[in-house]
Motif scaffolding. Structure first.
Motif, mmCIF file in Angstrom:
data_model
loop_
_atom_site.group_PDB
_atom_site.id
_atom_site.type_symbol
_atom_site.label_atom_id
_atom_site.label_comp_id
_atom_site.label_asym_id
_atom_site.label_seq_id
_atom_site.Cartn_x
_atom_site.Cartn_y
_atom_site.Cartn_z
ATOM 1 N N SER A 134 0.526 -1.601 -0.444
ATOM 2 C CA SER A 134 -0.261 -0.207 -0.299
ATOM 3 C C SER A 134 0.874 0.881 0.479
ATOM 4 O O SER A 134 1.996 1.334 0.614
ATOM 5 N N LYS A 135 -0.027 2.476 -0.246
ATOM 6 C CA LYS A 135 1.303 3.583 0.018
ATOM 7 C C LYS A 135 2.030 3.920 1.420
ATOM 8 O O LYS A 135 2.842 4.097 1.126
ATOM 9 N N GLU A 136 0.615 3.659 2.270
ATOM 10 C CA GLU A 136 1.127 3.728 3.340
ATOM 11 C C GLU A 136 2.956 3.019 3.930
ATOM 12 O O GLU A 136 3.509 3.700 4.267
ATOM 13 N N SER A 137 2.670 1.695 3.217
ATOM 14 C CA SER A 137 3.985 0.699 4.052
ATOM 15 C C SER A 137 4.483 1.230 2.838
ATOM 16 O O SER A 137 6.049 0.768 3.466
ATOM 17 N N LEU A 138 4.328 1.350 1.230
ATOM 18 C CA LEU A 138 5.805 1.739 1.231
ATOM 19 C C LEU A 138 6.551 3.077 0.937
ATOM 20 O O LEU A 138 8.215 3.552 1.089
ATOM 21 N N ASP A 139 5.357 3.472 1.573
ATOM 22 C CA ASP A 139 6.292 5.294 2.330
ATOM 23 C C ASP A 139 6.972 4.784 3.503
ATOM 24 O O ASP A 139 8.436 5.738 3.720
ATOM 25 N N ARG A 140 6.413 4.159 4.180
ATOM 26 C CA ARG A 140 7.347 3.526 5.503
ATOM 27 C C ARG A 140 8.879 3.117 5.002
ATOM 28 O O ARG A 140 10.055 2.679 5.747
#
Length: 490
Positions: free
Chosen positions: A402-408
């Motif tokens: 997800s975008k959140e996971s990729l950003d993290r």
């Protein structure tokens, strides 16, 4: 002024980047005679491109190699370049993930042979190179004498032996076999083979060096022509970066079977493969990535091994540096640089006026205390990056992209790369450490007290944004931290 008689002789087994850097450092700061033994018939190394980080460049500048580096680096040192990351495990097309930037200068790349040529150019007249000399074992034949036994049946003696002989180091094996004879041994003898033998990571590396013109002919706007790139996917990724002033593109691709980690590897560690074999491994990657594998010339396959974490890297008058001490995965591009840092610190210690034959073992323990824990931390952090490039970390195995996971995950990778690649030497911290050591001299502390202080200083270095010291402020006289400790026990 140098003395008329050298205080001791140094032998270095292994004329790779670490061994050469050590010989250069000793030669620059002393008149100690150095014998450099190389197993092969030539100093031309295996492999192609390497990366070095800002802190390593600082060392090479002090050694007088700045202008030679300018000629071979791609890009030039101190540029704010950084790698581009893509999500590439989609045969229909990938997309950009993030771009890492280093405000104060990022890694620079070069052909390994060019780096070796620069180091050889800076060898001092007090260094003699011996080719076709593969070490079989050594024996400590006296408190100040080591006898080296070579596979051709010849022998040679020295006062100090340094193993810079790579991941399958005969010096390391002989060191641990000798240590096992102590009563009591300084390590768990049941783990002997774990320390002497390298460990397979479960990864295979695919290497190729491609004319940049060939890449651009096939893919005119390929971003790999300008910057380092990571094309990432599940259990696989492709790293590329320009070398030879941008005329060639170095490809280092990885495919990992996590179930194979630590298993016995059958067959040769490296072999030539066909371009078709190379392409097939990454057939599920995006066209931009496949363009590189399809352009591959004379590709080769290498099993990726590491040195298991050692409890010590020196024994009596023998020490290990570089891959012999801490061979690591390549996911921080730190292997060559860490070998040079080992060599720089050890060379300065041995060249110090305070080090003599009677306290060489203590000097080598000081090098171990400073360099070994720091290098082992780099080993661990490099392995973590490799997991994240391949989406194999514990979190990545169970979380969607997800975008959140990729950003993290991007932040995690970026923080680690900035910490280990973009940072310079922590001169101020190490100047403080040097002052503490000088205080220990004035206070005439005992050897055990000085040892405890040294451990405190080494621990200080591991809590900063960098790993070890490499630079000294230009306005500070070069009486380095290790020299001070030597004086305190003399």
């Amino acid at each position: 002024m140098p003395s008329s008689e050298p205080k001791f002789r140094v032998a270095i087994c292994g004329a790779g980047i670490g061994g050469l850097a050590l010989a250069v450092t000793i030669g620059k700061f002393s008149d100690i005679p150095v014998d450099l033994y190389e197993a092969k018939s030539t100093l031309i190394p295996e492999g192609a491109g390497i990366s070095i980080r800002r802190r390593t460049i600082e060392i090479l500048k002090v050694l007088g190699m700045h202008w030679d580096l300018i000629k071979i680096c791609t890009p030039k040192p101190n540029m704010t370049n950084g790698p581009h990351f893509r999500l590439s495990d989609n045969s229909d097309g990938g997309h950009d993930w993030f771009h890492q930037v280093y405000p104060h200068g990022g890694p620079t790349s070069m052909h390994r042979t060019d780096m070796v040529d620069v180091l050889v150019k800076h060898l001092s007249p007090s260094t003699r190179v011996h080719l076709n000399k593969r070490l079989k074992a050594y024996t400590q034949t006296g408190p100040s004498e080591v006898t080296m036994h070579f596979t051709d049946g010849t022998e040679a003696t020295t006062n100090v032996l340094i193993g810079a002989d790579g991941i399958r180091s005969p010096v390391r094996r002989a060191m641990y076999e000798n240590a096992a004879q102590y009563d009591p041994p300084p390590f768990d003898v049941s783990r002997m083979e774990e320390y002497c033998e390298p460990s397979w990571t479960g990864s295979m590396i695919y290497r190729s060096l491609i004319p940049m013109s060939k890449v651009l002919e096939r893919y005119p706007d390929h971003p790999a022509a300008k910057d380092m790139m990571f094309m990432c996917g599940k259990n696989k990724h492709i790293l590329s970066f320009p070398v030879n002033q941008g005329e060639m593109l170095n490809i280092v691709a990885y495919a990992t079977d996590p179930a194979n980690k630590g298993k016995h590897f059958e067959g040769r560690w490296n072999r030539d493969i066909t371009p078709e074999e190379f392409t097939e491994v990454f057939s599920d990657f995006e066209p931009m990535a496949r363009a590189l594998t399809e352009c591959g010339e004379n590709p080769s396959q290498w099993a990726l091994f590491v040195t298991n974490e050692l409890p010590f890297s020196s024994l009596e008058s023998v020490a290990l540096i570089g891959d012999a001490s801490h061979a690591m995965t390549t996911h921080l591009g730190a292997g060559a640089g860490q070998a040079i840092e080992d060599a720089w610190i050890l060379g300065r210690i041995l060249a110090s006026k305070h080090v003599n034959m009677s306290n060489v073992p203590r000097a080598l323990r000081i090098h171990q205390a400073i360099c070994l824990p720091a290098a082992q931390r780099v080993v661990r952090e490099s392995a973590k990056n490799g997991l994240m490039y391949d989406f194999r970390s514990e979190e990545q195995c169970h979380a969607p992209r997800s975008k959140e996971s990729l950003d993290r995950w991007r932040m995690d990778i970026g923080k680690r790369m900035a910490e280990f690649i973009g940072a310079n030497g922590t001169a101020a911290n190490w100047y403080d450490a040097e002052l503490q050591l000088r205080d220990a001299i004035v206070m005439n502390e005992s050897e055990s007290d000085a040892d405890r202080l040294l451990q405190k200083v080494a621990a200080m270095s591991l809590t900063t944004s960098d790993v070890t010291s490499v630079s000294v402020p230009v306005n500070v006289p070069c009486n380095c931290y290790s020299c001070a400790v030597m004086l305190s026990s003399s």
